[in-house]
Write a protein that holds these residues in place. Structure first.
Motif, PDB file in Angstrom:
ATOM      1  N   UNK A 256       0.881  -1.167   0.000  1.00 14.94           N
ATOM      2  CA  UNK A 256       0.000   0.000   0.000  1.00 14.94           C
ATOM      3  C   UNK A 256       0.920   1.219   0.000  1.00 14.94           C
ATOM      4  N   UNK A 257       0.899   1.960  -1.089  1.00 17.50           N
ATOM      5  CA  UNK A 257       1.855   3.047  -1.244  1.00 17.50           C
ATOM      6  C   UNK A 257       1.474   4.252  -0.389  1.00 17.50           C
ATOM      7  N   UNK A 258       2.499   4.945   0.130  1.00 12.69           N
ATOM      8  CA  UNK A 258       2.309   6.081   1.035  1.00 12.69           C
ATOM      9  C   UNK A 258       3.027   7.313   0.506  1.00 12.69           C
ATOM     10  N   UNK A 259       2.571   8.472   0.986  1.00 13.65           N
ATOM     11  CA  UNK A 259       3.230   9.709   0.585  1.00 13.65           C
ATOM     12  C   UNK A 259       4.430   9.976   1.488  1.00 13.65           C
ATOM     13  N   UNK A 260       5.037  11.144   1.319  1.00 17.00           N
ATOM     14  CA  UNK A 260       6.240  11.457   2.081  1.00 17.00           C
ATOM     15  C   UNK A 260       5.970  11.590   3.582  1.00 17.00           C
ATOM     16  N   UNK A 261       4.703  11.744   3.959  1.00 21.03           N
ATOM     17  CA  UNK A 261       4.326  11.841   5.371  1.00 21.03           C
ATOM     18  C   UNK A 261       3.795  10.520   5.923  1.00 21.03           C
ATOM     19  N   UNK A 262       4.033   9.444   5.182  1.00 22.76           N
ATOM     20  CA  UNK A 262       3.650   8.091   5.596  1.00 22.76           C
ATOM     21  C   UNK A 262       2.134   7.894   5.650  1.00 22.76           C
ATOM     22  N   UNK A 263       1.391   8.654   4.841  1.00 19.01           N
ATOM     23  CA  UNK A 263      -0.054   8.503   4.760  1.00 19.01           C
ATOM     24  C   UNK A 263      -0.397   7.638   3.543  1.00 19.01           C
ATOM     25  N   UNK A 264      -1.338   6.687   3.688  1.00 15.51           N
ATOM     26  CA  UNK A 264      -1.616   5.733   2.603  1.00 15.51           C
ATOM     27  C   UNK A 264      -2.537   6.292   1.526  1.00 15.51           C
TER      28      UNK A 264
ATOM     29  N   UNK B 149      -8.193  19.937  -5.056  1.00 11.33           N
ATOM     30  CA  UNK B 149      -9.159  20.243  -6.111  1.00 11.33           C
ATOM     31  C   UNK B 149      -9.861  19.004  -6.654  1.00 11.33           C
ATOM     32  N   UNK B 150      -9.163  17.876  -6.684  1.00 10.44           N
ATOM     33  CA  UNK B 150      -9.752  16.682  -7.299  1.00 10.44           C
ATOM     34  C   UNK B 150     -10.057  15.565  -6.308  1.00 10.44           C
ATOM     35  N   UNK B 151      -9.463  15.577  -5.112  1.00 11.72           N
ATOM     36  CA  UNK B 151      -9.781  14.586  -4.099  1.00 11.72           C
ATOM     37  C   UNK B 151      -8.648  13.635  -3.768  1.00 11.72           C
ATOM     38  N   UNK B 152      -9.023  12.514  -3.121  1.00 15.24           N
ATOM     39  CA  UNK B 152      -8.069  11.513  -2.655  1.00 15.24           C
ATOM     40  C   UNK B 152      -7.881  10.406  -3.695  1.00 15.24           C
ATOM     41  N   UNK B 153      -6.670   9.842  -3.735  1.00 19.62           N
ATOM     42  CA  UNK B 153      -6.375   8.695  -4.582  1.00 19.62           C
ATOM     43  C   UNK B 153      -5.498   7.742  -3.780  1.00 19.62           C
ATOM     44  N   UNK B 154      -5.791   6.425  -3.884  1.00 15.70           N
ATOM     45  CA  UNK B 154      -4.959   5.423  -3.221  1.00 15.70           C
ATOM     46  C   UNK B 154      -4.308   4.541  -4.281  1.00 15.70           C
ATOM     47  N   UNK B 155      -3.177   3.945  -3.914  1.00 17.97           N
ATOM     48  CA  UNK B 155      -2.405   3.121  -4.844  1.00 17.97           C
ATOM     49  C   UNK B 155      -1.965   1.836  -4.145  1.00 17.97           C
ATOM     50  N   UNK B 156      -1.964   0.739  -4.884  1.00 17.75           N
ATOM     51  CA  UNK B 156      -1.412  -0.522  -4.387  1.00 17.75           C
ATOM     52  C   UNK B 156      -0.575  -1.163  -5.481  1.00 17.75           C
ATOM     53  N   UNK B 157       0.240  -2.117  -5.095  1.00 18.86           N
ATOM     54  CA  UNK B 157       0.936  -2.964  -6.070  1.00 18.86           C
ATOM     55  C   UNK B 157       0.980  -4.377  -5.523  1.00 18.86           C
TER      56      UNK B 157
END
Length: 224
Positions: free
Chosen positions: A8-16, A22-30
């Motif tokens: 589960x990919x996270x941003x630089x602040x360790x948020x998933x 303007x466009x909202x939230x997006x989540x990523x997995x691999x």
């Protein structure tokens, strides 16, 4: 796949999640299975499939006037991550028939008794995984398992392609597919047997015949 892993990919602040105001939230997995990695992404959406932001916003609908999309909560984000993971697994063909509107695959067999499978291992980079191992007695026991059948996988993918070309939803496409198949069988242009008994050549010929012998939304054979 005992050695499968997912991230589960996270941003630089360790948020998933990734947030664009303007466009909202997006989540990523691999997901990695047998050395092959596929990635997937999914917006965080409400029950009306509207992208959720960090603040509520309103939008106009055609028949019901103004509606409000509430701000996303961590529960909404968690649901999006799990749905994204399911889509990610579908990239490998696992459960692909679900996306074609099938209630159950046409070929099923009783599960064989075997030793418990290992839990998927964490990814090498230490990313958090949410899967937890349940005691054997707590695990739901499936009534049946799907047999890997390349012909069925081909037909499912072909049906999804036909639905997109026809511009109809999966349920309507499934009904139309069955009607066209029955018409081709009656005209002796397709084999009279269950789809899981088709050869790949027969399956390919069936799809080609549907595109050649019918109008896109028709069930009557073309006279020419």
């Amino acid at each position: 796949y005992e050695d499968a892993s997912y991230t589960i990919w996270k941003d630089e602040n360790n948020r998933p999640y990734i947030l664009d105001p303007e466009t909202g939230y997006m989540v990523y997995t691999s997901v990695t299975i047998e050395g092959v990695t596929h990635e997937m992404w999914l917006p965080v959406m409400d029950g009306a499939n509207k992208a959720m932001r960090n603040v509520p916003y309103t939008y106009l609908t055609k028949y019901n006037g103004e509606k409000t999309c509430e701000a996303a909560t961590m529960m909404d984000i968690n649901k999006a991550i799990m749905r994204c993971l399911v889509k990610n697994l579908a990239m490998f063909g696992l459960g692909l028939y679900i996306y074609a509107g099938e209630d159950l695959p046409e070929n099923q067999s009783e599960p064989e008794k075997e030793a418990p499978k290992k839990v998927a291992k964490p990814a090498e980079n230490g990313e958090v995984q949410t899967a937890a191992k349940l005691p054997e007695e707590a695990k739901p026991q499936p009534k049946s398992v799907v047999t890997a059948n390349p012909v069925i996988q081909f037909l499912v993918a072909a049906k999804a392609g036909l639905a997109k070309k026809r511009g109809i939803d999966a349920a309507a496409n499934h009904k139309l597919f069955k009607a066209q198949q029955e018409a081709l069988v009656k005209a002796k242009l397709a084999p009279d047997k269950a789809a899981d008994k088709y050869t790949m050549e027969e399956a390919t010929a069936l799809i080609e015949a549907m595109e050649r012998c019918f109008e896109p939304l028709g069930t009557e054979l073309k006279t020419e």
